[in-house]
Structures are given as C-alpha cells and as structure tokens.
Design an enzyme around this catalytic site. Structure first.
Site, PDB file in Angstrom:
ATOM      1  N   ARG A  68      11.263  26.575   2.180  1.00 41.49           N
ATOM      2  CA  ARG A  68      11.215  25.933   0.851  1.00 41.49           C
ATOM      3  C   ARG A  68      10.628  24.524   0.888  1.00 41.49           C
ATOM      4  O   ARG A  68      10.864  23.721   0.001  1.00 41.49           O
ATOM      5  CB  ARG A  68      12.590  25.894   0.195  1.00 41.49           C
ATOM      6  CG  ARG A  68      13.163  27.264  -0.041  1.00 41.49           C
ATOM      7  CD  ARG A  68      14.065  27.291  -1.259  1.00 41.49           C
ATOM      8  NE  ARG A  68      14.476  28.656  -1.527  1.00 41.49           N
ATOM      9  CZ  ARG A  68      15.610  29.196  -1.076  1.00 41.49           C
ATOM     10  NH1 ARG A  68      16.428  28.479  -0.342  1.00 41.49           N
ATOM     11  NH2 ARG A  68      15.908  30.429  -1.368  1.00 41.49           N
TER      12      ARG A  68
ATOM     13  N   LYS B 118      -3.052  19.079  -3.378  1.00 42.14           N
ATOM     14  CA  LYS B 118      -3.291  20.459  -3.837  1.00 42.14           C
ATOM     15  C   LYS B 118      -3.447  21.335  -2.603  1.00 42.14           C
ATOM     16  O   LYS B 118      -4.276  21.050  -1.735  1.00 42.14           O
ATOM     17  CB  LYS B 118      -4.576  20.534  -4.671  1.00 42.14           C
ATOM     18  CG  LYS B 118      -4.392  20.112  -6.111  1.00 42.14           C
ATOM     19  CD  LYS B 118      -5.658  20.422  -6.894  1.00 42.14           C
ATOM     20  CE  LYS B 118      -5.549  19.983  -8.329  1.00 42.14           C
ATOM     21  NZ  LYS B 118      -6.818  20.187  -9.060  1.00 42.14           N
TER      22      LYS B 118
ATOM     23  N   GLU C  24     -19.392  17.076  -3.174  1.00 38.46           N
ATOM     24  CA  GLU C  24     -18.142  16.526  -3.732  1.00 38.46           C
ATOM     25  C   GLU C  24     -18.263  15.012  -3.930  1.00 38.46           C
ATOM     26  O   GLU C  24     -17.720  14.451  -4.877  1.00 38.46           O
ATOM     27  CB  GLU C  24     -16.942  16.827  -2.820  1.00 38.46           C
ATOM     28  CG  GLU C  24     -16.436  18.251  -2.883  1.00 38.46           C
ATOM     29  CD  GLU C  24     -15.626  18.600  -4.154  1.00 38.46           C
ATOM     30  OE1 GLU C  24     -15.450  17.743  -5.042  1.00 38.46           O
ATOM     31  OE2 GLU C  24     -15.185  19.764  -4.252  1.00 38.46           O
TER      32      GLU C  24
ATOM     33  N   LYS D 241     -10.540   8.846  -5.900  1.00 35.63           N
ATOM     34  CA  LYS D 241      -9.736  10.035  -6.196  1.00 35.63           C
ATOM     35  C   LYS D 241      -8.246   9.681  -6.214  1.00 35.63           C
ATOM     36  O   LYS D 241      -7.508  10.106  -7.109  1.00 35.63           O
ATOM     37  CB  LYS D 241     -10.010  11.140  -5.168  1.00 35.63           C
ATOM     38  CG  LYS D 241      -9.009  12.281  -5.310  1.00 35.63           C
ATOM     39  CD  LYS D 241      -9.415  13.581  -4.697  1.00 35.63           C
ATOM     40  CE  LYS D 241      -8.318  14.616  -4.959  1.00 35.63           C
ATOM     41  NZ  LYS D 241      -8.636  15.943  -4.524  1.00 35.63           N
TER      42      LYS D 241
ATOM     43  N   GLU E  71      -1.604  16.861 -12.433  1.00 37.50           N
ATOM     44  CA  GLU E  71      -2.758  17.277 -13.231  1.00 37.50           C
ATOM     45  C   GLU E  71      -2.377  17.684 -14.653  1.00 37.50           C
ATOM     46  O   GLU E  71      -2.776  18.746 -15.147  1.00 37.50           O
ATOM     47  CB  GLU E  71      -3.494  18.436 -12.533  1.00 37.50           C
ATOM     48  CG  GLU E  71      -4.900  18.618 -13.076  1.00 37.50           C
ATOM     49  CD  GLU E  71      -5.663  19.707 -12.361  1.00 37.50           C
ATOM     50  OE1 GLU E  71      -6.552  19.367 -11.582  1.00 37.50           O
ATOM     51  OE2 GLU E  71      -5.372  20.887 -12.582  1.00 37.50           O
TER      52      GLU E  71
ATOM     53  N   ARG F 122      -6.052  13.628 -14.250  1.00 39.16           N
ATOM     54  CA  ARG F 122      -6.531  14.279 -13.014  1.00 39.16           C
ATOM     55  C   ARG F 122      -7.503  15.419 -13.302  1.00 39.16           C
ATOM     56  O   ARG F 122      -8.300  15.795 -12.456  1.00 39.16           O
ATOM     57  CB  ARG F 122      -5.338  14.779 -12.172  1.00 39.16           C
ATOM     58  CG  ARG F 122      -5.777  15.360 -10.840  1.00 39.16           C
ATOM     59  CD  ARG F 122      -4.640  15.597  -9.869  1.00 39.16           C
ATOM     60  NE  ARG F 122      -5.156  16.171  -8.630  1.00 39.16           N
ATOM     61  CZ  ARG F 122      -4.449  16.345  -7.535  1.00 39.16           C
ATOM     62  NH1 ARG F 122      -3.192  15.974  -7.498  1.00 39.16           N
ATOM     63  NH2 ARG F 122      -4.987  16.879  -6.449  1.00 39.16           N
TER      64      ARG F 122
ATOM     65  N   ASN G   4     -11.908  17.892 -11.889  1.00 41.54           N
ATOM     66  CA  ASN G   4     -12.449  19.253 -11.920  1.00 41.54           C
ATOM     67  C   ASN G   4     -13.878  19.289 -12.436  1.00 41.54           C
ATOM     68  O   ASN G   4     -14.437  20.370 -12.668  1.00 41.54           O
ATOM     69  CB  ASN G   4     -11.578  20.154 -12.789  1.00 41.54           C
ATOM     70  CG  ASN G   4     -10.207  20.324 -12.165  1.00 41.54           C
ATOM     71  OD1 ASN G   4     -10.098  20.596 -10.976  1.00 41.54           O
ATOM     72  ND2 ASN G   4      -9.163  20.121 -12.949  1.00 41.54           N
TER      73      ASN G   4
ATOM     74  N   HIS H 217     -16.192  22.027 -11.450  1.00 42.22           N
ATOM     75  CA  HIS H 217     -15.443  23.046 -10.714  1.00 42.22           C
ATOM     76  C   HIS H 217     -15.222  24.338 -11.493  1.00 42.22           C
ATOM     77  O   HIS H 217     -15.082  25.394 -10.888  1.00 42.22           O
ATOM     78  CB  HIS H 217     -14.110  22.478 -10.225  1.00 42.22           C
ATOM     79  CG  HIS H 217     -14.258  21.640  -8.986  1.00 42.22           C
ATOM     80  ND1 HIS H 217     -15.009  20.482  -8.952  1.00 42.22           N
ATOM     81  CD2 HIS H 217     -13.774  21.807  -7.724  1.00 42.22           C
ATOM     82  CE1 HIS H 217     -14.970  19.970  -7.734  1.00 42.22           C
ATOM     83  NE2 HIS H 217     -14.235  20.753  -6.966  1.00 42.22           N
TER      84      HIS H 217
ATOM     85  N   HIS I 159     -16.369  27.251  -9.329  1.00 41.35           N
ATOM     86  CA  HIS I 159     -15.485  28.285  -8.767  1.00 41.35           C
ATOM     87  C   HIS I 159     -15.955  29.679  -9.178  1.00 41.35           C
ATOM     88  O   HIS I 159     -15.908  30.621  -8.386  1.00 41.35           O
ATOM     89  CB  HIS I 159     -14.041  28.079  -9.233  1.00 41.35           C
ATOM     90  CG  HIS I 159     -13.320  27.011  -8.450  1.00 41.35           C
ATOM     91  ND1 HIS I 159     -12.148  26.447  -8.880  1.00 41.35           N
ATOM     92  CD2 HIS I 159     -13.603  26.411  -7.270  1.00 41.35           C
ATOM     93  CE1 HIS I 159     -11.734  25.548  -7.997  1.00 41.35           C
ATOM     94  NE2 HIS I 159     -12.603  25.500  -7.009  1.00 41.35           N
TER      95      HIS I 159
ATOM     96  N   HIS J 114     -18.352  26.027  -0.994  1.00 38.58           N
ATOM     97  CA  HIS J 114     -17.695  25.332  -2.101  1.00 38.58           C
ATOM     98  C   HIS J 114     -18.501  24.124  -2.610  1.00 38.58           C
ATOM     99  O   HIS J 114     -18.758  23.997  -3.807  1.00 38.58           O
ATOM    100  CB  HIS J 114     -16.291  24.890  -1.670  1.00 38.58           C
ATOM    101  CG  HIS J 114     -15.563  24.150  -2.746  1.00 38.58           C
ATOM    102  ND1 HIS J 114     -15.237  24.727  -3.954  1.00 38.58           N
ATOM    103  CD2 HIS J 114     -15.133  22.861  -2.822  1.00 38.58           C
ATOM    104  CE1 HIS J 114     -14.624  23.842  -4.724  1.00 38.58           C
ATOM    105  NE2 HIS J 114     -14.552  22.704  -4.057  1.00 38.58           N
TER     106      HIS J 114
HETATM  107  N1  GLY Z   1     -10.042  18.781  -6.253  1.00 42.55           N
HETATM  108  C1  GLY Z   1      -9.543  18.302  -7.483  1.00 42.55           C
HETATM  109  C2  GLY Z   1      -8.185  17.712  -7.385  1.00 42.55           C
HETATM  110  O1  GLY Z   1      -7.663  17.494  -6.302  1.00 42.55           O
HETATM  111  O2  GLY Z   1      -7.589  17.456  -8.411  1.00 42.55           O
END
Ligand code: GLY
Length: 354
Positions: free
Chosen positions: A112, A134, A176, A218, A228, A232, A236, A239, A243, A256
């Site tokens: 957990r 993330k 990126e 970032k 997010e 945040r 994206n 993205h 994606h 990517h």
């Molecule tokens: N890669 C986007 C983020 O970490 O929010």
C-alpha cells in the site's frame, strides 16, 4: 515535495547524501536499474550503499515501453516481496521514463505504498517523466492508463549519465524540452532556437543550466497543483494528440518524445486556426522539430477518423466523450479548452498529418 537536484559528475555524492537523509533510515533498498546501465553504474551504487550496511539488491530491467505492463509490475512486486521488502524499504529507480514510471508505481502500490527515489538517466526523464510523482504502466488500449500519483523522496539528475544516450533518445528529450519551453516563456524557446543543435546533445555546464531550468519550471507547476486538478494540466500540452498517435503507431515507430513533438505541432495548428495563437508559432515549432531531429510527419498511414476518435477519448482527462485540450497562445502562455468535441481534434490530426 522534494525537488530534483541537478549536477554534473557528482552522482555518487548525491546518492550517498540522499540515502543518509532518508528518515527513518531504510530497512532495505531494491534498485530497479535499466539493463543498459547495470554494468556501468553497479560499482557506483555499491560504493554508495555498502557503507550503510542495509540489504540491497539490483534488478536489471529491459526498459522498453512494452515492458511498462501490469505483468512486469507483478513480476517485480513478487521479486520485491521475496527479497524481503517491508514498509521501511525504499525502491530506487535508475533509468529513463519507463524505469521511473514502473519503479514509482511499484512503490505506490507495494504494501500500500513505500518510499522511492529516482535517478533519471535520460533527458526526457530529467525534464519531465521522473518529476512530479506521476507513475504508471500502459494497457494495450492506451498509455499510462493504470497509475498513481506517488511523489519520490529524492530525484537525482547528473547530466554526465546522458553521455551515452542514443541520438533518438536525445531527440525525444528535446521534444519534452520544447514543450516546457513553450510553457516557460520566450527566453527558453529562444535558447533552443539560437543554440547549435550539437550543443543541445552533449553534457556541459550550458546543458546543465537548461535542463535544471526546465525541471524547475515543471516543479513550480507541480508544487502548485500536485494532483492535476488545475494548472498542472498545462503540462499536457501536446500530449492528448501525442498519446493517441503513440498508441496508434506503436511505441517502436513513434517514441514518446517524438509523439509529443507531433502533438505540439497539432496543438499550435489548432490554436492558429482558432486565432488564439501568436502568429508564426506553428512555423517556429515546425522549424524546431526539424532542428531537433524530431519527426514532422506520422510514420505510415494515419489511422481513420473513427480510430483516432477512440484513441483521443482514451486520454485520462477525457470526460463524457469530450476532451480537455491545452493550446499555446504564445511562449509562456497556454489556454485550456474544456469539453472539446473530439471531431475537432480528429480534424486537426488529419489536417496536420494525413
Ligand atoms: N507529464 C506531465 C505531468 O507530469 O503532469
């Protein structure tokens, strides 16, 4: 929230300090390491961990995107349990984005949730993937669809680990970095435009500053909105398109960072069509993709509209058949379009890439 540390040639010092600062001290450390770095970094890891006397084990791992799967997660979890991992143990993920995504998710769910640290060794992971907590694995239906937010206890970036990065992976990281530059503002974008392409692909004090600035950009956003729910989402940028393209093409044909580059092009195009973007933004991004050796076309035949729509709607931010899309206005300013009809995104993809 722990911010990444950026250095050149000081990885051993960073790792020793990071382990010494863990409170409580770890009962054991499970090191998940990209197979390609195993031989090179094993002596360094050993010299850093041996003095602490706690059990540790290195597990080499083939860090392909296709290994970012539930099956691999289970395999690693079973290894971790057999090794004796307990709630005071720490997972250390050494490698690119695949390794930090998988290692971080293992830490998030094992028992957990236990602590973890990251040593990102690709440009993409140093400026994006390993930062901000993330963690995820993919499903055949789409990328990063099983995951958790789980902040690492330390992130140690030493840009000398980039020295052996393959050309394509440099390009992916620069994709990126281009996204971050569009979010950050005119200075970072101008730096990318004005710097010789070769100087963006070799460890140096200049690159160290650029990478650290991107990472800090970032982290400022993540710290404001770790889960997010607001600002945040701007990270994206590119993205949602990216994606969908990455899943459609397969990760081998479109990595990517390459997919993010195409996603940025689509986002700029749509923003110009909607007359929200500064003039020439698409042209500038297109020129940068060329300069950074990133693709400006889809590899092969673009899937049909129905398939594109399905893939776009698998975005984690999609709700009730509608998309959230981040669009650039000018360097340093983006807007979030809410509840967008996916037909608009499909049309954009086809206009830019078909
Ligand atoms: N890669 C986007 C983020 O970490 O929010």
């Amino acid at each position: 929230m722990k911010w990444p540390v950026y250095t050149q040639g000081e990885l051993a010092r960073l790792l020793k300090n990071a382990v010494a600062e863990l409170d409580p001290a770890p009962s054991s450390i499970l090191v998940l390491i990209d197979q390609n770095l195993h031989q090179q970094l094993e002596p360094l890891v050993q010299s850093c961990l041996d003095p602490y006397g706690m059990p540790y084990r290195l597990i080499g791992f083939e860090a392909f995107e296709r290994h970012k799967s539930l099956a691999h997660l289970e395999e690693l979890a079973r290894l971790a349990v057999r090794f004796g991992t307990d709630r005071a143990s720490v997972i250390l993920a050494i490698g690119g984005g695949v390794t930090s995504d998988l290692g971080g998710l293992l830490a998030a769910v094992l028992l957990r949730g236990i602590r973890w640290g990251a040593i990102p060794t690709s440009l993409l992971a140093m400026v994006d993937a390993a930062l901000g907590g993330k963690t995820a694995v993919d499903l055949p239906e789409g990328k990063n669809l099983i995951g958790a937010f789980h902040q690492p206890d330390f992130i140690l970036c030493d840009i000398d680990t980039l020295a052996s990065l393959p050309h394509r992976e440099w390009s992916c990281g620069l994709g990126e970095l281009l996204k971050t530059a569009l979010i950050s503002g005119p200075e970072m974008l101008a730096t990318l435009e004005q710097t010789d392409a070769q100087d963006l692909r070799q460890p140096s004090p200049f690159l160290l500053d650029l990478v650290a600035e991107a990472g800090q950009t970032k982290m400022r956003i993540v710290e404001e909105d770790p889960m997010e729910s607001g600002i945040r989402k701007v990270l994206n940028l590119g993205h949602t398109f990216g994606h969908a393209l990455e899943t459609a093409a397969g990760h081998q044909d479109l990595a990517h960072g390459e997919a993010v580059g195409l996603g940025l092009l689509c986002a700029c195009h749509l923003a110009e069509e909607m007359e929200v973007a500064e003039e020439a933004l698409t042209r500038r991004v297109d020129a940068l993709l060329r300069k950074l050796s990133l693709p400006r076309q889809y590899p092969g035949e673009l899937p049909g509209p129905d398939r594109l729509r399905t893939l776009l709607l698998r975005d984690k931010k999609a709700e009730s058949g509608r998309l959230d899309l981040v669009l650039p206005v000018k360097p340093g300013q983006c807007i979030l379009l809410r509840k967008v009809d996916p037909v608009l995104a499909v049309t954009t993809l086809r206009e830019v890439l078909a």
